[in-house]
Motif scaffolding. Sequence first.
Motif, PDB file in Angstrom:
ATOM      1  N   LEU A  93       0.897  -1.154   0.065  1.00  0.00           N
ATOM      2  CA  LEU A  93       0.059  -0.148   0.088  1.00  0.00           C
ATOM      3  C   LEU A  93       0.794   1.311   0.064  1.00  0.00           C
ATOM      4  O   LEU A  93       0.460   2.342  -0.599  1.00  0.00           O
ATOM      5  CB  LEU A  93      -0.870   0.002   1.381  1.00  0.00           C
ATOM      6  CG  LEU A  93      -2.019  -1.048   1.160  1.00  0.00           C
ATOM      7  CD1 LEU A  93      -2.796  -1.037   2.605  1.00  0.00           C
ATOM      8  CD2 LEU A  93      -2.933  -0.852   0.144  1.00  0.00           C
ATOM      9  N   SER A 137       0.826   4.036  -2.947  1.00  0.00           N
ATOM     10  CA  SER A 137       0.402   5.469  -2.728  1.00  0.00           C
ATOM     11  C   SER A 137       1.486   6.245  -3.416  1.00  0.00           C
ATOM     12  O   SER A 137       1.309   7.443  -3.829  1.00  0.00           O
ATOM     13  CB  SER A 137       0.336   5.527  -1.224  1.00  0.00           C
ATOM     14  OG  SER A 137       1.551   5.144  -0.494  1.00  0.00           O
ATOM     15  N   GLY A 187       0.776   8.741  -6.415  1.00  0.00           N
ATOM     16  CA  GLY A 187       1.097  10.131  -6.102  1.00  0.00           C
ATOM     17  C   GLY A 187       2.058  10.736  -7.018  1.00  0.00           C
ATOM     18  O   GLY A 187       2.077  11.860  -7.463  1.00  0.00           O
ATOM     19  N   MET A 230      -5.252  13.326  -3.517  1.00  0.00           N
ATOM     20  CA  MET A 230      -4.629  12.343  -2.820  1.00  0.00           C
ATOM     21  C   MET A 230      -5.489  11.923  -1.581  1.00  0.00           C
ATOM     22  O   MET A 230      -5.521  10.733  -0.993  1.00  0.00           O
ATOM     23  CB  MET A 230      -3.296  12.760  -2.380  1.00  0.00           C
ATOM     24  CG  MET A 230      -2.016  12.923  -3.408  1.00  0.00           C
ATOM     25  SD  MET A 230      -1.708  11.166  -3.876  1.00  0.00           S
ATOM     26  CE  MET A 230      -1.134  10.406  -2.526  1.00  0.00           C
ATOM     27  N   LEU A 239      -7.642   9.095  -2.470  1.00  0.00           N
ATOM     28  CA  LEU A 239      -6.802   8.228  -3.085  1.00  0.00           C
ATOM     29  C   LEU A 239      -6.380   7.391  -1.783  1.00  0.00           C
ATOM     30  O   LEU A 239      -6.337   6.221  -1.832  1.00  0.00           O
ATOM     31  CB  LEU A 239      -5.699   8.643  -3.875  1.00  0.00           C
ATOM     32  CG  LEU A 239      -4.608   7.629  -4.063  1.00  0.00           C
ATOM     33  CD1 LEU A 239      -5.197   6.565  -4.954  1.00  0.00           C
ATOM     34  CD2 LEU A 239      -3.474   8.272  -4.640  1.00  0.00           C
ATOM     35  N   LEU A 240      -5.927   8.077  -0.695  1.00  0.00           N
ATOM     36  CA  LEU A 240      -5.300   7.570   0.539  1.00  0.00           C
ATOM     37  C   LEU A 240      -6.600   6.841   1.275  1.00  0.00           C
ATOM     38  O   LEU A 240      -6.594   5.820   1.933  1.00  0.00           O
ATOM     39  CB  LEU A 240      -4.925   8.644   1.699  1.00  0.00           C
ATOM     40  CG  LEU A 240      -3.630   9.164   0.926  1.00  0.00           C
ATOM     41  CD1 LEU A 240      -3.100  10.216   1.862  1.00  0.00           C
ATOM     42  CD2 LEU A 240      -2.737   8.275   0.842  1.00  0.00           C
ATOM     43  N   LEU A 291      -7.322   3.860  -0.578  1.00  0.00           N
ATOM     44  CA  LEU A 291      -5.944   2.731  -0.251  1.00  0.00           C
ATOM     45  C   LEU A 291      -6.531   2.267   1.167  1.00  0.00           C
ATOM     46  O   LEU A 291      -6.055   1.053   1.419  1.00  0.00           O
ATOM     47  CB  LEU A 291      -4.836   3.267  -0.427  1.00  0.00           C
ATOM     48  CG  LEU A 291      -4.350   3.704  -1.797  1.00  0.00           C
ATOM     49  CD1 LEU A 291      -3.009   4.535  -1.656  1.00  0.00           C
ATOM     50  CD2 LEU A 291      -4.092   2.339  -2.586  1.00  0.00           C
TER      51      LEU A 291
END
Length: 453
Positions: A24, A28, A32, A175, A178-179, A182
Amino acid sequence: MRLMPRSLFGRLLAVATLATLAALLLASVAIGHVLERFVMRGFDDRLDAQTMVLARAVDARGRFDTTRAIDLPGFDEAGSGWIWQVRSADGQVWRNGAEALPVPASRADAPPPPPPGMASERARDRDRSHPGEGRDRTGQRQHFRTLTLMRVGGPVAITASGPRRVVEAPLREAMLPLLGSLALLGIGLAAATLVQLRIGLRPLRTLQAALGNVIAGRQHHVPTDLPVELAPLAHELNTLIDQNAEGLAHARRHVANLAHGLKTPLAGLGLELADRDPDGRLAAMLADIDRRVSHHLRRARAAMPGAPGRGAIPLAPAIGDLVDVLRRVHADRPIAVDVAVDGVTVGVDAQDLDEMLGNLLDNAWRYAATAIGIAAVVDAGKAVITIDDDGPGLDANQRAEALVPGRRLDEAGPGHGFGLPITQELAELNGGGLVLGSSPTLGGLRATLTLPL
Protein backbone atom coordinates in the motif's frame (compact mmCIF):
# COMPACT_ATOMS: atom_id res chain seq x y z
CA MET A 1 12.25 -9.80 23.35
CA ARG A 2 10.67 -12.26 20.90
CA LEU A 3 9.73 -10.54 17.63
CA MET A 4 8.28 -13.54 15.81
CA PRO A 5 5.01 -14.96 17.25
CA ARG A 6 5.06 -18.57 18.41
CA SER A 7 1.90 -19.58 16.54
CA LEU A 8 1.68 -20.24 12.80
CA PHE A 9 -1.41 -18.02 12.66
CA GLY A 10 0.49 -15.14 14.24
CA ARG A 11 3.51 -15.56 11.97
CA LEU A 12 1.46 -15.73 8.77
CA LEU A 13 -0.65 -12.78 9.90
CA ALA A 14 2.46 -10.72 10.72
CA VAL A 15 4.08 -11.47 7.34
CA ALA A 16 0.83 -10.72 5.46
CA THR A 17 0.36 -7.46 7.39
CA LEU A 18 3.89 -6.25 6.67
CA ALA A 19 3.60 -7.21 3.00
CA THR A 20 0.22 -5.47 2.67
CA LEU A 21 1.48 -2.28 4.36
CA ALA A 22 4.57 -2.24 2.13
CA ALA A 23 2.44 -2.76 -1.00
CA LEU A 24 0.00 0.00 0.00
CA LEU A 25 2.85 2.40 0.78
CA LEU A 26 4.54 1.65 -2.53
CA ALA A 27 1.22 2.06 -4.37
CA SER A 28 0.50 5.42 -2.71
CA VAL A 29 3.99 6.72 -3.57
CA ALA A 30 3.79 5.47 -7.15
CA ILE A 31 0.29 6.82 -7.75
CA GLY A 32 1.20 10.14 -6.12
CA HIS A 33 4.24 10.41 -8.39
CA VAL A 34 2.13 9.67 -11.47
CA LEU A 35 -0.46 12.25 -10.44
CA GLU A 36 2.23 14.85 -9.80
CA ARG A 37 3.78 14.25 -13.23
CA PHE A 38 0.35 14.53 -14.85
CA VAL A 39 -0.48 17.81 -13.09
CA MET A 40 3.05 19.18 -13.67
CA ARG A 41 2.76 18.45 -17.37
CA GLY A 42 -0.28 20.72 -17.61
CA PHE A 43 1.51 23.35 -15.51
CA ASP A 44 4.58 23.23 -17.76
CA ASP A 45 2.41 23.43 -20.88
CA ARG A 46 0.84 26.58 -19.50
CA LEU A 47 4.26 28.18 -18.83
CA ASP A 48 5.61 27.02 -22.20
CA ALA A 49 2.64 28.59 -23.94
CA GLN A 50 3.52 31.94 -22.38
CA THR A 51 7.20 31.64 -23.35
CA MET A 52 6.25 30.79 -26.94
CA VAL A 53 3.96 33.83 -27.11
CA LEU A 54 6.81 36.01 -25.85
CA ALA A 55 9.26 34.38 -28.27
CA ARG A 56 7.20 35.68 -31.20
CA ALA A 57 7.80 39.22 -29.92
CA VAL A 58 11.61 38.85 -30.27
CA ASP A 59 12.93 39.83 -33.69
CA ALA A 60 15.95 38.41 -35.52
CA ARG A 61 18.34 40.93 -33.95
CA GLY A 62 17.27 39.95 -30.43
CA ARG A 63 15.17 43.07 -29.76
CA PHE A 64 11.92 42.61 -27.79
CA ASP A 65 8.77 44.33 -29.12
CA THR A 66 6.55 45.10 -26.13
CA THR A 67 3.59 45.89 -28.40
CA ARG A 68 3.52 42.30 -29.53
CA ALA A 69 3.78 40.83 -25.99
CA ILE A 70 0.55 39.17 -24.93
CA ASP A 71 -0.27 38.10 -21.36
CA LEU A 72 -2.11 34.80 -21.21
CA PRO A 73 -4.71 34.23 -18.42
CA GLY A 74 -3.03 34.38 -15.06
CA PHE A 75 -0.12 36.50 -16.24
CA ASP A 76 -2.48 39.43 -16.80
CA GLU A 77 -3.40 39.68 -13.09
CA ALA A 78 -1.16 41.77 -10.86
CA GLY A 79 0.03 39.96 -7.68
CA SER A 80 -1.17 36.56 -8.92
CA GLY A 81 2.31 35.07 -8.81
CA TRP A 82 2.38 34.43 -12.57
CA ILE A 83 5.45 36.27 -13.88
CA TRP A 84 7.31 36.43 -17.17
CA GLN A 85 10.60 38.04 -18.02
CA VAL A 86 12.69 38.57 -21.17
CA ARG A 87 16.45 39.28 -20.91
CA SER A 88 18.39 40.25 -24.02
CA ALA A 89 22.06 39.67 -24.67
CA ASP A 90 22.94 43.29 -23.81
CA GLY A 91 21.30 43.01 -20.37
CA GLN A 92 17.95 44.70 -21.07
CA VAL A 93 15.08 43.16 -19.07
CA TRP A 94 11.34 43.25 -19.73
CA ARG A 95 8.75 41.76 -17.38
CA ASN A 96 5.04 41.93 -16.64
CA GLY A 97 4.30 44.23 -13.73
CA ALA A 98 6.87 45.10 -11.12
CA GLU A 99 7.34 41.59 -9.74
CA ALA A 100 10.77 40.04 -9.95
CA LEU A 101 11.39 36.49 -11.02
CA PRO A 102 11.89 33.91 -8.23
CA VAL A 103 15.39 33.19 -7.07
CA PRO A 104 16.42 29.70 -8.23
CA ALA A 105 16.75 27.13 -5.49
CA SER A 106 20.25 26.34 -6.80
CA ARG A 107 22.41 27.19 -9.73
CA ALA A 108 21.57 23.81 -11.16
CA ASP A 109 17.97 25.05 -11.60
CA ALA A 110 19.06 27.91 -13.85
CA PRO A 111 19.56 26.91 -17.48
CA PRO A 112 23.19 27.15 -18.52
CA PRO A 113 23.98 29.49 -21.43
CA PRO A 114 24.77 27.71 -24.69
CA PRO A 115 28.46 27.38 -25.51
CA PRO A 116 29.52 30.03 -28.04
CA GLY A 117 30.40 28.99 -31.53
CA MET A 118 28.48 25.72 -31.50
CA ALA A 119 25.72 25.97 -34.06
CA SER A 120 24.45 22.45 -33.46
CA GLU A 121 23.93 23.12 -29.76
CA ARG A 122 22.27 26.44 -30.52
CA ALA A 123 19.92 24.80 -32.96
CA ARG A 124 19.08 22.13 -30.43
CA ASP A 125 18.37 24.64 -27.65
CA ARG A 126 16.39 26.99 -29.87
CA ASP A 127 13.02 25.48 -29.07
CA ARG A 128 13.87 23.78 -25.78
CA SER A 129 12.69 25.09 -22.43
CA HIS A 130 14.28 24.19 -19.13
CA PRO A 131 12.42 23.73 -15.81
CA GLY A 132 13.48 25.17 -12.46
CA GLU A 133 12.34 25.66 -8.88
CA GLY A 134 12.72 28.71 -6.64
CA ARG A 135 11.03 31.06 -4.17
CA ASP A 136 9.67 34.57 -4.57
CA ARG A 137 10.30 37.50 -2.22
CA THR A 138 7.53 36.30 0.16
CA GLY A 139 9.07 32.82 0.44
CA GLN A 140 6.40 31.06 -1.62
CA ARG A 141 7.59 28.23 -3.84
CA GLN A 142 7.61 28.96 -7.57
CA HIS A 143 8.10 26.81 -10.64
CA PHE A 144 9.51 28.34 -13.82
CA ARG A 145 10.42 27.46 -17.39
CA THR A 146 13.19 29.18 -19.36
CA LEU A 147 13.50 29.25 -23.16
CA THR A 148 16.74 30.49 -24.78
CA LEU A 149 16.56 31.95 -28.28
CA MET A 150 19.68 32.35 -30.42
CA ARG A 151 19.59 35.64 -32.29
CA VAL A 152 22.15 37.72 -34.22
CA GLY A 153 22.64 40.03 -31.28
CA GLY A 154 23.16 37.08 -28.89
CA PRO A 155 21.06 34.75 -26.78
CA VAL A 156 17.71 35.96 -25.46
CA ALA A 157 16.37 34.25 -22.28
CA ILE A 158 12.58 34.08 -21.86
CA THR A 159 11.32 32.87 -18.47
CA ALA A 160 7.77 32.23 -17.28
CA SER A 161 7.02 31.43 -13.62
CA GLY A 162 3.93 30.28 -11.73
CA PRO A 163 3.08 29.56 -8.07
CA ARG A 164 3.73 26.01 -6.96
CA ARG A 165 0.42 25.96 -5.07
CA VAL A 166 -1.32 25.63 -8.42
CA VAL A 167 0.07 22.11 -8.54
CA GLU A 168 -0.12 21.27 -4.84
CA ALA A 169 -3.80 22.12 -4.39
CA PRO A 170 -5.16 19.62 -6.97
CA LEU A 171 -2.65 17.05 -5.77
CA ARG A 172 -4.01 17.33 -2.22
CA GLU A 173 -7.57 17.10 -3.51
CA ALA A 174 -6.67 13.97 -5.48
CA MET A 175 -4.56 12.32 -2.76
CA LEU A 176 -7.14 12.54 0.04
CA PRO A 177 -9.71 10.28 -1.68
CA LEU A 178 -6.86 8.14 -2.98
CA LEU A 179 -5.52 7.55 0.53
CA GLY A 180 -9.06 6.84 1.73
CA SER A 181 -9.46 4.28 -1.05
CA LEU A 182 -6.12 2.68 -0.15
CA ALA A 183 -7.18 2.53 3.50
CA LEU A 184 -10.41 0.76 2.54
CA LEU A 185 -8.39 -1.56 0.32
CA GLY A 186 -6.07 -2.31 3.26
CA ILE A 187 -9.06 -3.13 5.49
CA GLY A 188 -10.46 -5.40 2.80
CA LEU A 189 -7.11 -7.14 2.39
CA ALA A 190 -6.81 -7.58 6.16
CA ALA A 191 -10.27 -9.17 6.32
CA ALA A 192 -9.42 -11.41 3.36
CA THR A 193 -6.15 -12.41 5.06
CA LEU A 194 -7.96 -13.36 8.27
CA VAL A 195 -10.50 -15.43 6.34
CA GLN A 196 -7.71 -17.06 4.34
CA LEU A 197 -5.76 -17.96 7.49
CA ARG A 198 -8.87 -19.31 9.21
CA ILE A 199 -9.70 -21.52 6.24
CA GLY A 200 -6.09 -22.43 5.49
CA LEU A 201 -5.26 -23.49 9.06
CA ARG A 202 -8.55 -25.32 9.65
CA PRO A 203 -7.05 -28.71 8.63
CA LEU A 204 -4.45 -28.30 11.40
CA ARG A 205 -7.21 -27.80 13.97
CA THR A 206 -9.00 -30.83 12.51
CA LEU A 207 -5.82 -32.88 12.88
CA GLN A 208 -5.37 -31.66 16.47
CA ALA A 209 -8.94 -32.63 17.37
CA ALA A 210 -8.47 -36.04 15.73
CA LEU A 211 -5.30 -36.65 17.77
CA GLY A 212 -7.22 -35.73 20.92
CA ASN A 213 -9.89 -38.27 20.01
CA VAL A 214 -7.20 -40.92 19.45
CA ILE A 215 -5.64 -40.18 22.84
CA ALA A 216 -9.06 -40.31 24.52
CA GLY A 217 -9.83 -43.61 22.78
CA ARG A 218 -12.81 -42.29 20.80
CA GLN A 219 -11.20 -43.25 17.48
CA HIS A 220 -8.28 -45.36 16.37
CA HIS A 221 -6.70 -43.26 13.61
CA VAL A 222 -6.55 -39.67 12.42
CA PRO A 223 -8.36 -38.92 9.12
CA THR A 224 -6.23 -38.90 5.98
CA ASP A 225 -8.61 -36.86 3.77
CA LEU A 226 -6.55 -33.72 4.41
CA PRO A 227 -4.77 -31.29 2.06
CA VAL A 228 -1.81 -32.73 0.19
CA GLU A 229 0.65 -30.95 2.51
CA LEU A 230 -0.84 -32.62 5.62
CA ALA A 231 -1.83 -36.01 4.20
CA PRO A 232 1.73 -37.47 4.56
CA LEU A 233 1.83 -36.28 8.18
CA ALA A 234 -1.51 -37.98 8.86
CA HIS A 235 -0.19 -41.23 7.33
CA GLU A 236 2.96 -41.04 9.48
CA LEU A 237 0.88 -40.43 12.60
CA ASN A 238 -1.34 -43.41 11.82
CA THR A 239 1.77 -45.55 11.29
CA LEU A 240 3.13 -44.42 14.66
CA ILE A 241 -0.22 -45.15 16.34
CA ASP A 242 -0.25 -48.65 14.83
CA GLN A 243 3.34 -49.27 15.93
CA ASN A 244 2.56 -48.15 19.48
CA ALA A 245 -0.55 -50.31 19.57
CA GLU A 246 1.41 -53.28 18.26
CA GLY A 247 4.16 -52.75 20.83
CA LEU A 248 1.62 -52.43 23.64
CA ALA A 249 -0.18 -55.57 22.48
CA HIS A 250 3.13 -57.43 22.34
CA ALA A 251 3.98 -56.31 25.89
CA ARG A 252 0.56 -57.37 27.14
CA ARG A 253 0.89 -60.74 25.46
CA HIS A 254 4.31 -61.13 27.05
CA VAL A 255 2.91 -60.33 30.50
CA ALA A 256 -0.02 -62.65 29.91
CA ASN A 257 2.29 -65.47 28.82
CA LEU A 258 4.55 -64.88 31.81
CA ALA A 259 1.61 -64.82 34.23
CA HIS A 260 0.09 -67.88 32.59
CA GLY A 261 3.44 -69.66 32.78
CA LEU A 262 3.57 -69.04 36.54
CA LYS A 263 0.14 -70.56 37.19
CA THR A 264 1.31 -74.19 36.89
CA PRO A 265 4.46 -73.81 39.07
CA LEU A 266 2.38 -72.00 41.68
CA ALA A 267 -0.18 -74.78 41.67
CA GLY A 268 2.57 -77.35 42.11
CA LEU A 269 4.15 -75.30 44.90
CA GLY A 270 0.80 -75.19 46.64
CA LEU A 271 0.57 -78.98 46.58
CA GLU A 272 4.11 -79.33 47.94
CA LEU A 273 3.32 -76.95 50.80
CA ALA A 274 0.09 -78.67 51.75
CA ASP A 275 1.79 -80.86 54.39
CA ARG A 276 4.55 -78.43 55.37
CA ASP A 277 2.53 -75.36 56.34
CA PRO A 278 0.81 -76.10 59.65
CA ASP A 279 -0.11 -72.46 60.43
CA GLY A 280 -1.16 -71.60 56.85
CA ARG A 281 1.13 -68.57 56.50
CA LEU A 282 2.89 -69.89 53.43
CA ALA A 283 -0.43 -70.79 51.86
CA ALA A 284 -1.69 -67.23 52.42
CA MET A 285 1.41 -65.80 50.79
CA LEU A 286 1.05 -68.21 47.90
CA ALA A 287 -2.62 -67.23 47.53
CA ASP A 288 -1.64 -63.58 47.39
CA ILE A 289 0.90 -64.32 44.62
CA ASP A 290 -1.72 -66.34 42.73
CA ARG A 291 -4.23 -63.53 43.10
CA ARG A 292 -1.76 -61.03 41.64
CA VAL A 293 -0.93 -63.32 38.72
CA SER A 294 -4.66 -63.78 38.05
CA HIS A 295 -5.10 -60.03 38.16
CA HIS A 296 -2.52 -59.48 35.41
CA LEU A 297 -4.09 -62.24 33.35
CA ARG A 298 -7.48 -60.52 33.63
CA ARG A 299 -5.93 -57.18 32.62
CA ALA A 300 -4.28 -58.77 29.59
CA ARG A 301 -7.57 -60.41 28.52
CA ALA A 302 -9.43 -57.11 29.04
CA ALA A 303 -7.04 -55.33 26.71
CA MET A 304 -7.44 -57.86 23.89
CA PRO A 305 -9.80 -57.09 20.98
CA GLY A 306 -13.33 -58.31 21.64
CA ALA A 307 -12.85 -58.44 25.38
CA PRO A 308 -15.84 -57.41 27.55
CA GLY A 309 -15.89 -53.87 28.94
CA ARG A 310 -14.87 -52.88 32.43
CA GLY A 311 -17.35 -53.22 35.22
CA ALA A 312 -19.03 -50.41 37.14
CA ILE A 313 -17.44 -50.03 40.61
CA PRO A 314 -19.09 -47.76 43.21
CA LEU A 315 -16.47 -45.67 44.96
CA ALA A 316 -18.10 -45.48 48.38
CA PRO A 317 -17.79 -49.17 49.41
CA ALA A 318 -14.34 -49.53 47.80
CA ILE A 319 -12.97 -46.55 49.72
CA GLY A 320 -14.79 -47.62 52.91
CA ASP A 321 -13.11 -51.04 52.85
CA LEU A 322 -9.68 -49.47 52.27
CA VAL A 323 -10.17 -46.98 55.11
CA ASP A 324 -11.10 -49.82 57.50
CA VAL A 325 -7.97 -51.75 56.53
CA LEU A 326 -5.69 -48.76 56.88
CA ARG A 327 -7.13 -47.87 60.28
CA ARG A 328 -5.94 -51.26 61.48
CA VAL A 329 -2.59 -51.05 59.68
CA HIS A 330 -1.92 -47.58 61.14
CA ALA A 331 -3.57 -48.20 64.49
CA ASP A 332 -0.81 -46.20 66.20
CA ARG A 333 -1.84 -43.03 64.28
CA PRO A 334 -5.45 -41.97 64.94
CA ILE A 335 -6.36 -39.97 61.81
CA ALA A 336 -9.76 -38.38 61.23
CA VAL A 337 -11.03 -39.31 57.75
CA ASP A 338 -13.79 -37.36 55.97
CA VAL A 339 -15.28 -39.24 52.97
CA ALA A 340 -17.66 -37.61 50.44
CA VAL A 341 -17.89 -39.90 47.41
CA ASP A 342 -21.53 -41.02 47.42
CA GLY A 343 -23.13 -41.67 44.04
CA VAL A 344 -19.94 -41.80 41.97
CA THR A 345 -19.26 -44.99 40.02
CA VAL A 346 -16.11 -45.64 37.97
CA GLY A 347 -15.50 -47.98 35.04
CA VAL A 348 -12.20 -49.66 35.93
CA ASP A 349 -10.99 -53.04 37.07
CA ALA A 350 -11.76 -53.58 40.77
CA GLN A 351 -8.23 -54.68 41.65
CA ASP A 352 -6.74 -51.74 39.70
CA LEU A 353 -8.99 -49.40 41.69
CA ASP A 354 -7.94 -50.99 45.00
CA GLU A 355 -4.26 -50.71 44.07
CA MET A 356 -4.53 -47.04 43.02
CA LEU A 357 -6.61 -45.90 45.98
CA GLY A 358 -4.60 -48.06 48.38
CA ASN A 359 -1.31 -46.43 47.36
CA LEU A 360 -2.73 -42.91 47.63
CA LEU A 361 -4.51 -43.48 50.95
CA ASP A 362 -1.48 -45.21 52.45
CA ASN A 363 0.74 -42.25 51.53
CA ALA A 364 -1.80 -39.81 52.95
CA TRP A 365 -2.05 -41.81 56.19
CA ARG A 366 1.71 -41.96 56.62
CA TYR A 367 2.25 -38.19 56.29
CA ALA A 368 -1.01 -36.71 57.62
CA ALA A 369 -0.86 -35.00 61.00
CA THR A 370 -4.48 -35.33 62.11
CA ALA A 371 -6.88 -35.44 59.14
CA ILE A 372 -7.49 -36.82 55.64
CA GLY A 373 -10.21 -35.68 53.24
CA ILE A 374 -11.54 -37.86 50.41
CA ALA A 375 -13.99 -36.45 47.87
CA ALA A 376 -15.22 -37.35 44.39
CA VAL A 377 -17.10 -35.32 41.79
CA VAL A 378 -18.07 -35.79 38.16
CA ASP A 379 -16.42 -33.32 35.77
CA ALA A 380 -16.37 -33.40 31.93
CA GLY A 381 -17.47 -37.04 31.81
CA LYS A 382 -14.80 -38.19 34.28
CA ALA A 383 -14.72 -39.10 37.95
CA VAL A 384 -12.34 -36.72 39.78
CA ILE A 385 -11.19 -38.15 43.12
CA THR A 386 -9.22 -35.89 45.47
CA ILE A 387 -7.31 -37.12 48.52
CA ASP A 388 -6.09 -34.33 50.87
CA ASP A 389 -3.99 -34.48 53.99
CA ASP A 390 -2.72 -31.94 56.53
CA GLY A 391 0.88 -33.12 56.36
CA PRO A 392 3.95 -31.15 55.28
CA GLY A 393 3.10 -31.46 51.57
CA LEU A 394 5.55 -31.27 48.64
CA ASP A 395 6.88 -28.41 46.56
CA ALA A 396 6.74 -28.44 42.75
CA ASN A 397 10.14 -30.14 42.33
CA GLN A 398 9.36 -32.77 44.95
CA ARG A 399 5.99 -33.53 43.33
CA ALA A 400 7.75 -34.18 40.01
CA GLU A 401 10.36 -36.39 41.75
CA ALA A 402 7.65 -38.37 43.55
CA LEU A 403 6.28 -39.65 40.22
CA VAL A 404 9.67 -41.01 39.06
CA PRO A 405 9.78 -44.83 39.51
CA GLY A 406 12.13 -45.88 42.30
CA ARG A 407 12.71 -42.31 43.53
CA ARG A 408 12.03 -41.96 47.27
CA LEU A 409 11.77 -38.58 49.00
CA ASP A 410 11.68 -40.09 52.51
CA GLU A 411 14.27 -42.81 53.15
CA ALA A 412 13.31 -43.15 56.82
CA GLY A 413 10.05 -45.02 56.36
CA PRO A 414 9.18 -48.27 54.57
CA GLY A 415 8.62 -48.43 50.84
CA HIS A 416 10.49 -48.65 47.55
CA GLY A 417 9.29 -45.53 45.68
CA PHE A 418 7.02 -47.32 43.18
CA GLY A 419 3.56 -46.64 44.69
CA LEU A 420 2.82 -43.28 43.06
CA PRO A 421 4.36 -44.14 39.64
CA ILE A 422 2.36 -47.40 39.55
CA THR A 423 -0.79 -45.48 40.45
CA GLN A 424 -0.13 -42.98 37.66
CA GLU A 425 0.52 -45.78 35.16
CA LEU A 426 -2.66 -47.65 36.13
CA ALA A 427 -4.71 -44.45 35.91
CA GLU A 428 -3.38 -43.69 32.42
CA LEU A 429 -3.93 -47.28 31.26
CA ASN A 430 -7.55 -46.94 32.34
CA GLY A 431 -8.00 -43.65 30.49
CA GLY A 432 -7.40 -41.29 33.44
CA GLY A 433 -4.47 -39.62 35.15
CA LEU A 434 -2.84 -38.58 38.42
CA VAL A 435 -1.81 -35.04 39.42
CA LEU A 436 -0.10 -33.98 42.66
CA GLY A 437 -0.65 -30.50 44.08
CA SER A 438 -1.24 -28.50 47.25
CA SER A 439 -4.37 -29.04 49.30
CA PRO A 440 -6.47 -25.86 49.50
CA THR A 441 -8.51 -27.23 52.40
CA LEU A 442 -6.04 -29.04 54.69
CA GLY A 443 -2.79 -27.39 53.62
CA GLY A 444 -0.81 -30.55 52.87
CA LEU A 445 -0.64 -32.64 49.70
CA ARG A 446 -3.57 -33.13 47.32
CA ALA A 447 -3.57 -36.16 45.00
CA THR A 448 -6.11 -35.82 42.19
CA LEU A 449 -7.00 -39.13 40.54
CA THR A 450 -9.08 -38.95 37.35
CA LEU A 451 -10.89 -42.10 36.18
CA PRO A 452 -13.52 -42.86 33.54
CA LEU A 453 -17.14 -43.12 34.72
